[in-house]
Design an enzyme around this catalytic site. Structure first.
Site, PDB file in Angstrom:
ATOM      1  N   TYR A   1       0.770  -1.211   0.146  1.00  0.00           N
ATOM      2  CA  TYR A   1      -0.181  -0.084  -0.085  1.00  0.00           C
ATOM      3  C   TYR A   1       1.000   1.136  -0.030  1.00  0.00           C
ATOM      4  CZ  TYR A   1      -4.069   3.007   1.201  1.00  0.00           C
ATOM      5  OH  TYR A   1      -5.089   3.889   1.201  1.00  0.00           O
TER       6      TYR A   1
ATOM      7  N   GLU B   1      -5.115  -8.963   4.522  1.00  0.00           N
ATOM      8  CA  GLU B   1      -5.188 -10.101   3.445  1.00  0.00           C
ATOM      9  C   GLU B   1      -3.663 -11.020   3.853  1.00  0.00           C
ATOM     10  OE1 GLU B   1      -7.995  -7.781   2.180  1.00  0.00           O
ATOM     11  OE2 GLU B   1      -5.967  -7.081   1.950  1.00  0.00           O
TER      12      GLU B   1
ATOM     13  N   CYS C   1       2.534  -1.790   5.908  1.00  0.00           N
ATOM     14  CA  CYS C   1       2.543  -0.826   6.947  1.00  0.00           C
ATOM     15  C   CYS C   1       1.249  -0.298   7.037  1.00  0.00           C
ATOM     16  CB  CYS C   1       3.507   0.201   6.226  1.00  0.00           C
ATOM     17  SG  CYS C   1       3.576   1.762   7.205  1.00  0.00           S
TER      18      CYS C   1
ATOM     19  N   ILE D   1      -0.853   2.990   8.747  1.00  0.00           N
ATOM     20  CA  ILE D   1      -0.327   4.444   9.619  1.00  0.00           C
ATOM     21  C   ILE D   1      -1.832   4.865  10.045  1.00  0.00           C
ATOM     22  CG2 ILE D   1       0.358   6.695   9.025  1.00  0.00           C
ATOM     23  CD1 ILE D   1       2.209   5.597   6.783  1.00  0.00           C
TER      24      ILE D   1
ATOM     25  N   GLU E   1      -7.748   9.057  10.249  1.00  0.00           N
ATOM     26  CA  GLU E   1      -8.733   9.895  11.181  1.00  0.00           C
ATOM     27  C   GLU E   1      -9.705   8.816  11.866  1.00  0.00           C
ATOM     28  OE1 GLU E   1      -9.778  12.931   8.683  1.00  0.00           O
ATOM     29  OE2 GLU E   1      -7.907  13.758   8.789  1.00  0.00           O
TER      30      GLU E   1
ATOM     31  N   HIS F   1     -10.778   2.659  11.603  1.00  0.00           N
ATOM     32  CA  HIS F   1     -10.018   1.717  10.783  1.00  0.00           C
ATOM     33  C   HIS F   1      -8.952   1.038  11.096  1.00  0.00           C
ATOM     34  CE1 HIS F   1     -10.093  -0.869   7.213  1.00  0.00           C
ATOM     35  NE2 HIS F   1      -9.135  -0.094   6.596  1.00  0.00           N
TER      36      HIS F   1
ATOM     37  N   ARG G   1      11.644   2.777  10.515  1.00  0.00           N
ATOM     38  CA  ARG G   1      11.616   1.569  10.834  1.00  0.00           C
ATOM     39  C   ARG G   1      11.725   0.445   9.662  1.00  0.00           C
ATOM     40  NH1 ARG G   1       9.018   4.438  14.434  1.00  0.00           N
ATOM     41  NH2 ARG G   1       8.688   3.975  16.439  1.00  0.00           N
TER      42      ARG G   1
END
Length: 172
Positions: free
Chosen positions: A28, A61, A83, A85, A88, A91, A129
């Site tokens: 992503y 997935e 990853c 992140i 707002e 989710h 990271r």
């Protein structure tokens, strides 16, 4: 701050038979995912492990792809990379918790998995990271899978009379 702490890292295991790792990545955030994969592949290569990389749409997935490969293929272990992140909405919590839970459940069923799904507050944390020359969390996930494979191979022949079945298969 945790970033300044020193942590002990186990030496990488050594293998006398080939090791086959499947790296399952959710790209992503492609640049971050690419760094995670590079770190994982470098650590795997340091142990002489062969890797294959597959991509899935998102972190949720990753456990499903690993479960399919565990049932239908012949890998010794798995590395889940991606990853998440914080955004707002809630989710973020769902994706972090459910992807981690899925990987943990597969591990408890005997799959040798290193979890390298970053769960961070912002992109800057993810970049640090994921960097193979930095925190190298992709490499750490590969190392975790390799350590589990080494333990599984060590224990593979050591079966004892456990549970309710006595030695010889007769009930007591």
């Amino acid at each position: 701050m945790a970033a300044n702490e020193q942590h002990y890292t186990l030496p990488l295991p050594q293998f006398d038979k080939p090791v086959k790792l499947l790296i399952v990545v959710a790209p992503y955030y492609k640049d971050i995912a690419d760094n995670l994969v590079a770190g994982a592949q470098a650590v795997a290569a340091a142990c002489g492990a062969e890797t294959e990389v597959i991509e899935v749409p998102g972190a949720l997935e990753i456990p499903s792809a690993i479960a399919l490969a565990e049932r239908l293929s012949n890998y010794d272990g798995y590395v889940g990379l991606g990853c998440v992140i914080r955004g707002e909405t809630t989710h973020y919590d769902t994706v972090c918790n459910d992807s981690s839970r899925g990987i943990t459940l597969l591990g408890l069923q005997g799959a040798c998995i290193g979890n390298g799904i970053l769960t961070v507050e912002n992109r800057e944390q993810a970049v640090v990271r994921a960097d193979p020359a930095g925190q190298n969390k992709g490499g750490g996930a590969a190392a975790a899978a390799l350590h589990l494979i080494a333990h599984a191979r060590r224990w593979a022949g050591a079966r004892k009379g456990i549970g309710f079945r006595a030695e010889g298969g007769h009930l007591a």
